[in-house]
Design an enzyme around this catalytic site. Structure first.
Site, PDB file in Angstrom:
ATOM      1  N   PHE A 198     -11.895   1.851  -6.754  1.00  0.00           N
ATOM      2  CA  PHE A 198     -12.672   3.055  -7.019  1.00  0.00           C
ATOM      3  C   PHE A 198     -12.593   3.893  -5.727  1.00  0.00           C
ATOM      4  CE2 PHE A 198     -14.230   2.762 -11.356  1.00  0.00           C
ATOM      5  CZ  PHE A 198     -13.542   1.621 -11.703  1.00  0.00           C
ATOM      6  N   LYS A 216       0.960   4.797 -10.695  1.00  0.00           N
ATOM      7  CA  LYS A 216       0.358   3.484 -10.390  1.00  0.00           C
ATOM      8  C   LYS A 216       0.367   2.596 -11.642  1.00  0.00           C
ATOM      9  CE  LYS A 216      -0.833   3.912  -5.995  1.00  0.00           C
ATOM     10  NZ  LYS A 216      -0.612   2.929  -4.929  1.00  0.00           N
ATOM     11  N   PHE A 241       0.812  -1.219   0.000  1.00  0.00           N
ATOM     12  CA  PHE A 241       0.000   0.000   0.000  1.00  0.00           C
ATOM     13  C   PHE A 241       0.845   1.268   0.000  1.00  0.00           C
ATOM     14  CE2 PHE A 241      -2.682  -3.153   2.106  1.00  0.00           C
ATOM     15  CZ  PHE A 241      -3.879  -2.995   1.447  1.00  0.00           C
ATOM     16  N   ALA A 242       2.060   1.178   0.569  1.00  0.00           N
ATOM     17  CA  ALA A 242       2.834   2.397   0.817  1.00  0.00           C
ATOM     18  C   ALA A 242       2.963   3.224  -0.458  1.00  0.00           C
ATOM     19  CB  ALA A 242       4.224   2.019   1.335  1.00  0.00           C
ATOM     20  N   TYR A 257      -0.404  10.962 -10.272  1.00  0.00           N
ATOM     21  CA  TYR A 257      -0.681   9.860  -9.346  1.00  0.00           C
ATOM     22  C   TYR A 257      -1.064   8.589 -10.116  1.00  0.00           C
ATOM     23  CZ  TYR A 257      -3.474   7.011  -6.191  1.00  0.00           C
ATOM     24  OH  TYR A 257      -3.996   5.955  -5.496  1.00  0.00           O
ATOM     25  N   ASP A 280     -11.372  16.078 -12.925  1.00  0.00           N
ATOM     26  CA  ASP A 280     -12.458  15.233 -12.422  1.00  0.00           C
ATOM     27  C   ASP A 280     -13.330  14.733 -13.571  1.00  0.00           C
ATOM     28  OD1 ASP A 280     -12.377  14.871  -9.681  1.00  0.00           O
ATOM     29  OD2 ASP A 280     -13.429  16.743  -9.229  1.00  0.00           O
TER      30      ASP A 280
HETATM   31  N1  UDP Z   1     -15.717  16.643  -4.235  1.00  0.00           N
HETATM   32  C1  UDP Z   1     -16.409  17.824  -3.991  1.00  0.00           C
HETATM   33  N2  UDP Z   1     -15.994  18.614  -2.934  1.00  0.00           N
HETATM   34  C2  UDP Z   1     -14.943  18.268  -2.132  1.00  0.00           C
HETATM   35  C3  UDP Z   1     -14.255  17.057  -2.385  1.00  0.00           C
HETATM   36  C4  UDP Z   1     -14.671  16.270  -3.450  1.00  0.00           C
HETATM   37  O1  UDP Z   1     -17.352  18.168  -4.692  1.00  0.00           O
HETATM   38  O2  UDP Z   1     -14.617  19.035  -1.214  1.00  0.00           O
HETATM   39  C5  UDP Z   1     -16.149  15.777  -5.352  1.00  0.00           C
HETATM   40  C6  UDP Z   1     -15.062  15.552  -6.392  1.00  0.00           C
HETATM   41  O3  UDP Z   1     -15.109  16.548  -7.371  1.00  0.00           O
HETATM   42  C7  UDP Z   1     -15.452  14.165  -6.928  1.00  0.00           C
HETATM   43  C8  UDP Z   1     -16.116  13.479  -5.746  1.00  0.00           C
HETATM   44  O4  UDP Z   1     -16.453  14.520  -4.822  1.00  0.00           O
HETATM   45  O5  UDP Z   1     -16.409  14.304  -7.951  1.00  0.00           O
HETATM   46  C9  UDP Z   1     -15.197  12.504  -5.031  1.00  0.00           C
HETATM   47  O6  UDP Z   1     -13.963  13.165  -4.786  1.00  0.00           O
HETATM   48  P1  UDP Z   1     -12.852  12.545  -3.847  1.00  0.00           P
HETATM   49  O7  UDP Z   1     -11.765  13.571  -3.746  1.00  0.00           O
HETATM   50  O8  UDP Z   1     -13.470  12.070  -2.577  1.00  0.00           O
HETATM   51  O9  UDP Z   1     -12.353  11.265  -4.621  1.00  0.00           O
HETATM   52  P2  UDP Z   1     -11.806  11.075  -6.126  1.00  0.00           P
HETATM   53  O10 UDP Z   1     -13.017  10.736  -6.945  1.00  0.00           O
HETATM   54  O11 UDP Z   1     -11.132  12.331  -6.534  1.00  0.00           O
HETATM   55  O12 UDP Z   1     -10.881   9.912  -6.011  1.00  0.00           O
END
Ligand code: UDP
Length: 323
Positions: A167, A143, A71-72, A139, A283
């Site tokens: 996910f 991976k 995991f690290a 990131y 995103d």
């Molecule tokens: N998100 C948001 N506000 C926040 C943090 C996240 O609207 O303060 C949204 C982000 O745009 C994504 C979803 O929540 O659509 C999940 O984001 P998170 O960072 O938890 O995980 P990711 O999908 O980036 O791995």
């Protein structure tokens, strides 16, 4: 003995708990740069750094390691854009050190913590394992590089690996009282629950003009205990002589940002203030898994299929957290 690197982190600590509950002898290696001593679930703990090959070799000298769950890593998408050097070192170079120590000690089984971020912008959903891997952030690139390295190490040295592409990891184990604690916290569910707990004024919604039913992004939230079970099953599959493979780990269901906030309001009984702000770069609008392969091959099935159950465990943690 199973070596769990990053076992003081969020997912690593839950996996260590799963493995010890299942009766495996485990040793956790963590440098505690992001992890928490209080999260360590095993009696054996090495505060070592994979950046130091000698420290890493020492762990293999000290313990009869048969397999590794790795995991690290550094895991902030945003930080990886501004400090790629850190990500290529911590994730790629340090994994090479780990793999070198493994090969030197004839340890040839590894379960690797990968990510759906290796897929990049989805060409279709649900995303299955055949989906092209074109990561859009550093990131995810690190991976994917590690997945490639593992493939080559299998060909050259017979290293057998399982790459698990998560996910959105979420929730907590309430019996052990361990949970998510990042600094800074960037993930949606813990941030929303901090608002519910009165520690934060409001949650910022990153865009409500996406092409989705309510305009906010859709993600597949998978409980951390379900992820942990999948790691154990993947390792057991390697122990039974299986070939290297890779699997998506998600529930297969998409939940929007607004839904997470609304359901968190119900679960906590609190009003959650929200504000719409600009989209966060990088995103994708919709991400959710096709998890059939893991179900079929590993005999895995997520126990937490409802987002409110996942949020309940995260809320319990938020109210009782020790770190
Ligand atoms: N998100 C948001 N506000 C926040 C943090 C996240 O609207 O303060 C949204 C982000 O745009 C994504 C979803 O929540 O659509 C999940 O984001 P998170 O960072 O938890 O995980 P990711 O999908 O980036 O791995």
């Amino acid at each position: 003995m199973i070596l769990i690197t990053g076992g003081a982190g969020y997912i690593g600590s839950h996996c260590a708990l799963e493995m010890t509950r299942a009766g495996y002898d485990c040793v956790v290696l963590d440098n505690l740069s992001e992890g928490h001593a209080k999260a360590v679930q095993t009696d054996r703990f090495c505060r070592s750094d994979l950046a130091d090959i000698d420290e890493t070799r020492e762990v293999f000298k000290q313990y009869p390691v048969e397999a590794v769950i790795h995991f690290a890593a550094s895991c902030y998408v945003g930080e990886s854009a501004v400090n790629p050097q850190k990500y290529y070192r911590n994730n790629v170079v340090n994994t090479l050190n780990l793999l070198q120590a493994m090969i030197e000690n004839d340890v040839k089984k590894i379960v690797f913590s990968s990510t759906c971020a290796t897929y990049g912008n989805p060409e279709y959903t649900p995303i299955d394992e055949k989906h092209p891997q074109n990561p859009i952030n550093t990131y995810g690139k690190t991976k994917l590089m590690i997945e490639t390295i593992l493939e080559d190490f299998d060909s050259a040295y017979g290293l057998k690996y399982m790459a698990l592409r998560y996910f959105n990891a979420s929730g907590a184990d309430n019996q052990a009282n361990i949970g998510e604690s990042h600094n800074p916290e960037t993930h949606l569910i813990p941030l929303v629950l901090e608002v519910a707990a009165g520690k934060r004024e409001l949650i910022k919604i990153f865009g409500d003009d996406y092409d989705t039913p309510d305009g906010t992004c859709i993600r597949d939230y998978i409980h951390v205990n379900d992820l942990s079970t999948a790691h154990r099953l993947a390792l057991e599959k390697l122990f039974s002589g299986a070939d290297s493979n890779f699997y998506n780990l998600g529930t297969g269901k998409g939940v929007s940002v607004k839904e997470v906030i609304d359901i968190s309001g119900h679960v906590t009984g609190k009003t959650i203030r929200k504000e719409i702000v600009q989209r966060r770069p990088g995103d994708p609008p919709v991400l959710f898994a096709d998890n059939k392969k893991a179900k079929l091959d590993l005999g895995w099935s997520p126990e937490y299929n409802e987002i409110n159950d996942i949020i309940s465990t995260a809320w319990n943690w938020e109210q009782n957290r020790q770190y």
